[in-house]
Design an enzyme around this catalytic site. Structure first.
Site, PDB file in Angstrom:
ATOM      1  CG  LEU A  74      -2.052  -0.920   1.382  1.00  0.00           C
ATOM      2  CD1 LEU A  74      -2.726  -0.727   2.742  1.00  0.00           C
ATOM      3  CD2 LEU A  74      -3.052  -0.698   0.258  1.00  0.00           C
ATOM      4  CG  LEU A  76       1.071   2.950   4.323  1.00  0.00           C
ATOM      5  CD1 LEU A  76       1.934   2.624   5.535  1.00  0.00           C
ATOM      6  CD2 LEU A  76      -0.358   2.454   4.536  1.00  0.00           C
ATOM      7  CE  LYS A  77       5.543   9.420   1.641  1.00  0.00           C
ATOM      8  NZ  LYS A  77       6.709  10.008   0.910  1.00  0.00           N
ATOM      9  N   GLY A 140      19.294   4.921  14.944  1.00  0.00           N
ATOM     10  CA  GLY A 140      20.193   3.999  15.638  1.00  0.00           C
ATOM     11  C   GLY A 140      20.119   2.604  15.067  1.00  0.00           C
ATOM     12  CG  HIS A 141      21.543   0.532  12.566  1.00  0.00           C
ATOM     13  ND1 HIS A 141      20.444  -0.074  12.005  1.00  0.00           N
ATOM     14  CD2 HIS A 141      21.931   1.493  11.670  1.00  0.00           C
ATOM     15  CE1 HIS A 141      20.178   0.465  10.844  1.00  0.00           C
ATOM     16  NE2 HIS A 141      21.057   1.432  10.618  1.00  0.00           N
ATOM     17  CG  ASP A 142      22.297  -5.113  17.716  1.00  0.00           C
ATOM     18  OD1 ASP A 142      21.313  -5.618  18.278  1.00  0.00           O
ATOM     19  OD2 ASP A 142      23.469  -5.430  17.990  1.00  0.00           O
ATOM     20  CB  ILE A 143      26.586  -1.316  16.858  1.00  0.00           C
ATOM     21  CG1 ILE A 143      27.953  -1.167  17.523  1.00  0.00           C
ATOM     22  CG2 ILE A 143      26.267  -0.141  15.949  1.00  0.00           C
ATOM     23  CD1 ILE A 143      29.102  -1.139  16.519  1.00  0.00           C
ATOM     24  CG  ASN A 144      24.159   3.152  16.977  1.00  0.00           C
ATOM     25  OD1 ASN A 144      23.525   2.960  15.945  1.00  0.00           O
ATOM     26  ND2 ASN A 144      25.424   3.549  16.960  1.00  0.00           N
ATOM     27  CE1 TYR A 145      18.825   1.967  18.647  1.00  0.00           C
ATOM     28  CE2 TYR A 145      18.498  -0.265  17.847  1.00  0.00           C
ATOM     29  CZ  TYR A 145      18.327   1.093  17.704  1.00  0.00           C
ATOM     30  OH  TYR A 145      17.662   1.583  16.614  1.00  0.00           O
ATOM     31  CG  ASP A 171      18.359  -4.875  16.047  1.00  0.00           C
ATOM     32  OD1 ASP A 171      18.096  -3.836  16.680  1.00  0.00           O
ATOM     33  OD2 ASP A 171      18.957  -4.862  14.958  1.00  0.00           O
TER      34      ASP A 171
END
Length: 394
Positions: A74, A76-77, A140-145, A171
Site C-alpha cells: 500500500l 500509505l501516503k 540507531g542500530h543494534d550496535i548503538n543500543y 534487536d
C-alpha cells in the site's frame, strides 16, 4: 503451509515493520499460529529483501524471517490506503509498527488515530529509544543500543575493547522478544478487561534490562562491570580455550562438581583450589589454556564424551545444524518458496507438544496477497484495478 494450528490461532496482526526487530517478532507470532499481514510499500522495499545470498529470487534471510505471513502493498501516503487500513481493523486488532516516533502520526496511523476506529486496539511501537526522552527522534542500530545500554562496555577483551556478537542481541533479545512478550501480555489484559493499549517499546530500554546480573551488582555498590573481570565475561575460568588444531572448547563448569571433573581430566585436580582466589584467576586461565592447546579438538571430545562437566566444543553453524542435538530437537524445517521448490530454514524453538510444525511458507513478494485481502474487505474487481492503476496498491 504450516501443518498444524498453533496456540495463537485467532490472533490477527497488521505488521508495518521492516528489517529485523519487528519482522522477527511477527515471525515468532506467526510460527505460533497468529495471522500476520505485512503492510509494505510498493516503492520502498524492505532492505532485508536485498540481503544475499538468494534462494531462487528471494533473500534467504527474508524468506525465513517473513515466513507464514501475507503481504499487502500500500502507498500509505494516499488517503485511500488509509481507508483500507481502517477497514482492516475490523478484523486485525493488533498493530506492530517500527518507525521513529512521529512517522505513523504523520500518516494518520498512530495509536491515537487508530484507537478512534477500534477502541480495544493493541498497538506495539518498536523504536530505538522510545516515544519519550531526549533521543526519541534519533536514528540507531543494534550496535548503538548496545553501546548506550552499558552492555558493550563489559563485552569483549581487555586487550581489544568491546566486541560485536555474532547476532544482533539488542534487536532480537531486546526488541523482538520483548515485543512478543508485551503483545501477549496486552492480549491477556484485553481478555480480562476489554481494554487494548499502546506498548511503547524502546530497544535500548530492553537492552539495558539485559544487564541482569552485572547491572544488579553495580546498583548494589559493586562498582562498574569491566572487560574480562566478571564471573561470566572472562574474569574466571569460564571462557573459551583454543585447542592444538585452532578449534575451541567452551568451559562452563562453575559448580564444584563440574570444575572438579574438568580439572581431573586435565591432570591437575589441585587447580580446583585456585578457583577460590580471585587473584589467581589470570594465571589459572593461562595454565588451563596451555594444557588444552596440547591436543586437538577431536582428542578432547573423546575424553569428554563420558564426562558431565559443562565443557563443550565450539561448533560452526553447519556443525551445529547437523548435530544430533539439533536434529533430535527438530530445529530445521522446510519452507515452500513462492515460485516453487523448498528452502531449509531454522525452525521455531517453541514446542507445544508432539506436533511441532516442520513445514512453513517462505516470505513472499510485496503485494502477493493484495487482491485477496481487498476482496475480503468488500472491494470490487473494478475498484482493485483502479487502485493498481493509481499506484495505491501493488
Amino acid at each position: 503451509m504450516r501443518e498444524i494450528q498453533g496456540p495463537l490461532n485467532g490472533l490477527k496482526i497488521l505488521d508495518f515493520s521492516t528489517l529485523l526487530p519487528g519482522p522477527y517478532a511477527s515471525m515468532l507470532l506467526a510460527d505460533m499460529g497468529a495471522t500476520v499481514l505485512r503492510i509494505e510499500s510498493p516503492t520502498r522495499p524492505d532492505l532485508l529483501r536485498s540481503l544475499p545470498p538468494k534462494v531462487g529470487a528471494a533473500s534467504a534471510a527474508h524468506a525465513t524471517i517473513n515466513r507464514n505471513k501475507k503481504s499487502l502493498a500500500l502507498n500509505l501516503k494516499d488517503p485511500c490506503a488509509i481507508e483500507i487500513i481502517r477497514r482492516l481493523l475490523s478484523e486485525y486488532d493488533i498493530v506492530l509498527a517500527q518507525f521513529r516516533p512521529g512517522v505513523m502520526a504523520k500518516l494518520g496511523l498512530d495509536y491515537a488515530a487508530l484507537q478512534q476506529v477500534r477502541e480495544d486496539l493493541i498497538y506495539c511501537s518498536i523504536s530505538g529509544y522510545g516515544h519519550s526522552g531526549p533521543l526519541r527522534a534519533r536514528a540507531g542500530h543494534d550496535i548503538n543500543y548496545l553501546a548506550l545500554s552499558g552492555l558493550a562496555s563489559y563485552s569483549g577483551r581487555r586487550d581489544g575493547g568491546p566486541s560485536l556478537s555474532g547476532t544482533q542481541v539488542a534487536d532480537i533479545a531486546g526488541g523482538a522478544h520483548h515485543a512478543v512478550m508485551g503483545i501477549l501480555a496486552a492480549v491477556y489484559r484485553r481478555q480480562c478487561t476489554g481494554r487494548g493499549g499502546h506498548i511503547d517499546l524502546s530497544i535500548t530500554d530492553c537492552a539495558f534490562a539485559l544487564n541482569a546480573i552485572c547491572g544488579a551488582n553495580a546498583l548494589a555498590g559493586a562498582g562498574e562491570p569491566k572487560l574480562e573481570q566478571e564471573l561470566l565475561n572472562g574474569g574466571s575460568h569460564y571462557d573459551y580455550y583454543a585447542t592444538a588444531d585452532a578449534r575451541h572448547l567452551a568451559v562452563g563448569g562453575l559448580e564444584p562438581q563440574f570444575a572438579g571433573r574438568f580439572f581431573q581430566l586435565l591432570g591437575h585436580p589441585d587447580w580446583q583450589q585456585r578457583l577460590l582466589d580471585p587473584e589467581q584467576q589470570p594465571s589459572l586461565k593461562r595454565d588451563i589454556a596451555a594444557v588444552i592447546a596440547t591436543r586437538s579438538l577431536d582428542h578432547w571430545l573423546r575424553d569428554l564424551a563420558p564426562l558431565d562437566a559443562c565443557v563443550e566444543p565450539v561448533l560452526t553453524f553447519s556443525e551445529a545444524a547437523q548435530s544430533d542435538l539439533i536434529k533430535a530437537r527438530r530445529m530445521l524445517c522446510q519452507a515452500s518458496l513462492p515460485g516453487g521448490g523448498e528452502q531449509t530454514q531454522i525452525n521455531t524453538p517453541l514446542n507445544f507438544g508432539p506436533d511441532k510444525p516442520m513445514r512453513h511458507s517462505a516470505g513472499v513478494q510485496p503485494g502477493t496477497h493484495s487482491d485477496e485481502i481487498l476482496r475480503t474487505l468488500g472491494y470490487s474487481a473494478e475498484q482493485i484495478q483502479q487502485f493498481q492503476t493509481q499506484g495505491i496498491i501493488a
